[in-house]
Scaffold this motif. Structure first.
Motif, PDB file in Angstrom:
ATOM      1  N   ASP A  37      44.467  38.336  42.093  1.00 18.48           N
ATOM      2  CA  ASP A  37      44.725  37.781  40.762  1.00 18.48           C
ATOM      3  C   ASP A  37      45.387  36.408  40.802  1.00 18.48           C
ATOM      4  O   ASP A  37      44.790  35.417  40.418  1.00 18.48           O
ATOM      5  N   ASP A  38      46.635  36.360  41.253  1.00 15.25           N
ATOM      6  CA  ASP A  38      47.405  35.122  41.182  1.00 15.25           C
ATOM      7  C   ASP A  38      47.431  34.347  42.486  1.00 15.25           C
ATOM      8  O   ASP A  38      47.468  33.122  42.492  1.00 15.25           O
ATOM      9  N   HIS A  39      47.498  35.057  43.604  1.00 17.22           N
ATOM     10  CA  HIS A  39      47.582  34.400  44.910  1.00 17.22           C
ATOM     11  C   HIS A  39      47.126  35.378  45.987  1.00 17.22           C
ATOM     12  O   HIS A  39      47.076  36.587  45.765  1.00 17.22           O
ATOM     13  N   ASP A  40      46.793  34.842  47.149  1.00 18.31           N
ATOM     14  CA  ASP A  40      46.362  35.692  48.254  1.00 18.31           C
ATOM     15  C   ASP A  40      47.397  35.739  49.367  1.00 18.31           C
ATOM     16  O   ASP A  40      47.144  36.271  50.431  1.00 18.31           O
ATOM     17  N   ARG A  41      48.573  35.200  49.121  1.00 19.88           N
ATOM     18  CA  ARG A  41      49.633  35.168  50.126  1.00 19.88           C
ATOM     19  C   ARG A  41      50.203  36.567  50.321  1.00 19.88           C
ATOM     20  O   ARG A  41      50.309  37.335  49.373  1.00 19.88           O
ATOM     21  N   ASP A  42      50.566  36.893  51.570  1.00 18.62           N
ATOM     22  CA  ASP A  42      51.197  38.177  51.857  1.00 18.62           C
ATOM     23  C   ASP A  42      52.183  37.998  53.007  1.00 18.62           C
ATOM     24  O   ASP A  42      52.388  36.882  53.500  1.00 18.62           O
TER      25      ASP A  42
END
Length: 139
Positions: free
Chosen positions: A44-49
């Motif tokens: 949704d908002d970002h793909d950072r993890d």
């Protein structure tokens, strides 16, 4: 006669490397966002993890003459994590190529080769990858 539309210029030469400059890391993050959030809507908002905290980002840079111009491809690699994580097991994930450069078949394959060879140079004996099912091809 001038055509109604002209495709934007796309470089034909590239440099593949580990992202070492702030603009390269920012370009890789922006490209991942464009591909995984805006285009594919995987996130949704970002793909950072959490993996981004210790992953090594690799980039494909378009070149104009001998100067690098922009990030047009990226993938990240990292050691297996966790208490039982094996330091010889490495992972690749978040492979993304700018839509303008997807017809350059060498970019994705080149990033994969760079990912595996970089990990091997850092002690990897087993390289695994997270791949979207629609990108995996036939079993």
């Amino acid at each position: 006669m001038i055509p109604d539309s002209v495709d934007p210029f796309a470089a034909s030469h590239f440099r593949l490397k580990a992202a070492s400059e702030a603009w390269e890391r920012a370009g890789a993050a922006a490209l991942r966002h464009a591909v995984f959030c805006q285009e594919q809507r995987v996130f949704d908002d970002h793909d950072r993890d959490a993996v981004d905290g210790h992953a090594i980002p690799l980039v494909a840079l378009s070149t104009m003459a001998v100067l690098t111009d922009e990030v047009v491809g990226t993938v990240r690699i990292h050691r297996e994590v966790g208490l039982a994580g094996d330091p010889t097991v490495w992972w690749g994930s978040r492979l993304a190529v700018d839509h303008r450069y997807r017809r350059v078949g060498a970019l994705g394959a080149g990033l994969i080769r760079l990912a595996v060879s970089t990990a091997n140079g850092l002690g990897c004996t087993h390289f695994l990858a997270h791949v979207q099912a629609r990108q995996a091809g036939p079993a």
